[in-house]
Design an enzyme around this catalytic site. Structure first.
Site, PDB file in Angstrom:
ATOM      1  N   HIS A   9       0.830  -1.216   0.000  1.00 16.56           N
ATOM      2  CA  HIS A   9       0.000   0.000   0.000  1.00 16.56           C
ATOM      3  C   HIS A   9       0.862   1.262   0.000  1.00 16.56           C
ATOM      4  O   HIS A   9       2.006   1.254   0.467  1.00 16.56           O
ATOM      5  CB  HIS A   9      -0.933   0.005   1.227  1.00 16.56           C
ATOM      6  CG  HIS A   9      -0.188   0.031   2.529  1.00 16.56           C
ATOM      7  ND1 HIS A   9       0.339   1.185   3.066  1.00 16.56           N
ATOM      8  CD2 HIS A   9       0.143  -0.964   3.387  1.00 16.56           C
ATOM      9  CE1 HIS A   9       0.943   0.913   4.196  1.00 16.56           C
ATOM     10  NE2 HIS A   9       0.851  -0.396   4.426  1.00 16.56           N
ATOM     11  N   ARG A  60      -5.978   0.824   4.076  1.00 15.62           N
ATOM     12  CA  ARG A  60      -4.834   1.393   3.334  1.00 15.62           C
ATOM     13  C   ARG A  60      -4.490   0.521   2.122  1.00 15.62           C
ATOM     14  O   ARG A  60      -4.064   1.025   1.080  1.00 15.62           O
ATOM     15  CB  ARG A  60      -3.628   1.613   4.255  1.00 15.62           C
ATOM     16  CG  ARG A  60      -3.108   0.387   5.014  1.00 15.62           C
ATOM     17  CD  ARG A  60      -2.142   0.844   6.101  1.00 15.62           C
ATOM     18  NE  ARG A  60      -1.426  -0.185   6.821  1.00 15.62           N
ATOM     19  CZ  ARG A  60      -1.888  -0.865   7.871  1.00 15.62           C
ATOM     20  NH1 ARG A  60      -3.116  -0.666   8.305  1.00 15.62           N
ATOM     21  NH2 ARG A  60      -1.123  -1.747   8.493  1.00 15.62           N
ATOM     22  N   GLU A  87      -1.580  -6.846   7.595  1.00 21.13           N
ATOM     23  CA  GLU A  87      -0.230  -6.625   8.111  1.00 21.13           C
ATOM     24  C   GLU A  87       0.016  -7.543   9.303  1.00 21.13           C
ATOM     25  O   GLU A  87      -0.934  -7.998   9.962  1.00 21.13           O
ATOM     26  CB  GLU A  87      -0.093  -5.147   8.524  1.00 21.13           C
ATOM     27  CG  GLU A  87       1.267  -4.720   9.077  1.00 21.13           C
ATOM     28  CD  GLU A  87       2.438  -5.049   8.159  1.00 21.13           C
ATOM     29  OE1 GLU A  87       2.701  -6.258   7.924  1.00 21.13           O
ATOM     30  OE2 GLU A  87       3.110  -4.117   7.689  1.00 21.13           O
ATOM     31  N   HIS A 182       0.639  -5.511   2.557  1.00 21.44           N
ATOM     32  CA  HIS A 182       1.408  -4.747   3.553  1.00 21.44           C
ATOM     33  C   HIS A 182       2.874  -5.165   3.591  1.00 21.44           C
ATOM     34  O   HIS A 182       3.217  -6.280   3.154  1.00 21.44           O
ATOM     35  CB  HIS A 182       0.777  -4.988   4.925  1.00 21.44           C
ATOM     36  CG  HIS A 182      -0.671  -4.656   4.924  1.00 21.44           C
ATOM     37  ND1 HIS A 182      -1.154  -3.438   5.325  1.00 21.44           N
ATOM     38  CD2 HIS A 182      -1.758  -5.373   4.506  1.00 21.44           C
ATOM     39  CE1 HIS A 182      -2.472  -3.415   5.174  1.00 21.44           C
ATOM     40  NE2 HIS A 182      -2.862  -4.573   4.680  1.00 21.44           N
TER      41      HIS A 182
HETATM   42  O1  LIG Z   1       2.803  -2.031  10.655  1.00 29.07           O
HETATM   43  C1  LIG Z   1       3.672  -1.171  10.458  1.00 29.07           C
HETATM   44  O2  LIG Z   1       4.058  -0.388  11.345  1.00 29.07           O
HETATM   45  C2  LIG Z   1       4.286  -1.031   9.084  1.00 29.07           C
HETATM   46  O3  LIG Z   1       3.363  -1.280   8.129  1.00 29.07           O
HETATM   47  C3  LIG Z   1       5.448  -1.970   8.874  1.00 29.07           C
HETATM   48  O4  LIG Z   1       6.304  -1.738   9.863  1.00 29.07           O
HETATM   49  P1  LIG Z   1       7.792  -2.297   9.963  1.00 29.07           P
HETATM   50  O5  LIG Z   1       8.612  -1.666   8.892  1.00 29.07           O
HETATM   51  O6  LIG Z   1       8.191  -1.870  11.354  1.00 29.07           O
HETATM   52  O7  LIG Z   1       7.726  -3.780   9.856  1.00 29.07           O
END
Ligand SMILES: O=C(O)[C@H](O)COP(=O)(O)O
Length: 228
Positions: A9, A60, A87, A182
């Site tokens: 996204h 998102r 995610e 994600h």
């Molecule tokens: O969920 C989150 O904060 C981001 O989408 C991905 O985070 P990360 O780069 O800390 O894995």
């Protein structure tokens, strides 16, 4: 050739604010909407034409897909929304600022929470209002499916079931599919499809809004991968 387009996204409001997001359902920022539009334009320019879309339950990813589909004039294409593409659940870190969390717990600990394969962030208490069980989107899930935190390994397990049961059978029929999801659910999918080791996946990052195209042979072995 079976073609799988992975689309992370566009920038979300919490990416912009540098906050752990996970299953928190925040929308795209203005830049994120622009990135989604650019992604659609890049796919048109590449000559690829998706025949089937997949996305998560989170807006998102859904909005990124809708914006890109609109640019491609493919609003009519069938879409499957599946929570397994959400995610990774970031547990009690969800909502915290990543830099401030690193000041409190140290960079090394935060890096472990973010990138170690088999380490889970601190677990949400079941009575925490952020528990996904309180969200109508997840009403159909059983108690043991609803996460209160997740490691990447656990994310890989749920993404694998979605790949095997939902996505792969359609790749075989429809040929070109686009998955809007994600950072970590797509890292999980890439790990599985590219046979990456836990060490290799640590540094495997997919930028927001950049379509990553996997081409497979008839046995679903990935024979080419490129960013558009
Ligand atoms: O969920 C989150 O904060 C981001 O989408 C991905 O985070 P990360 O780069 O800390 O894995």
């Amino acid at each position: 050739m079976p073609t799988i387009i992975l689309l992370r996204h566009g920038q979300s409001i919490w990416n912009l604010e540098n906050r752990f997001t996970g299953w928190t359902d925040v929308d795209l920022s203005d830049l994120g909407r622009k990135e989604a539009q650019n992604a659609g334009e890049k796919i048109i320019k590449s000559g690829l034409k998706p025949d089937f879309f997949f996305t998560s339950y989170l807006k998102r990813a859904i909005h990124t897909l809708q914006i890109a589909a609109n640019v491609m004039d493919l609003n009519w294409i069938p879409v499957i929304k599946d929570w397994h593409l959400n995610e990774r659940h970031y547990g009690a870190l969800q909502g915290l600022n990543k830099a401030e969390t690193a000041k409190i717990y140290g960079d090394e600990q935060v890096l472990k929470w973010r990138r170690a394969y088999d380490i889970t962030p601190p677990t949400l208490e079941p009575d925490d209002k952020r528990n996904p069980a309180n969200d109508p989107k997840y009403q159909g899930l059983s108690c043991n499916e609803i996460p209160l935190t997740e490691s990447l390994k656990q994310t890989v397990d749920r993404v694998r079931s979605c790949w095997q049961e939902v996505i792969e059978p359609r790749v075989r029929i429809y040929n070109t599919v686009l998955i809007s999801a994600h950072g970590n659910s797509l890292r999980a999918l890439a790990m599985m499809l590219l046979h990456l080791s836990p060490q290799e996946v640590l540094s495997f990052e997919i930028p927001t809004g950049q379509p990553l195209v996997f081409t497979a042979d008839s046995h679903m072995n990935i024979i080419d991968k490129k960013y558009l």
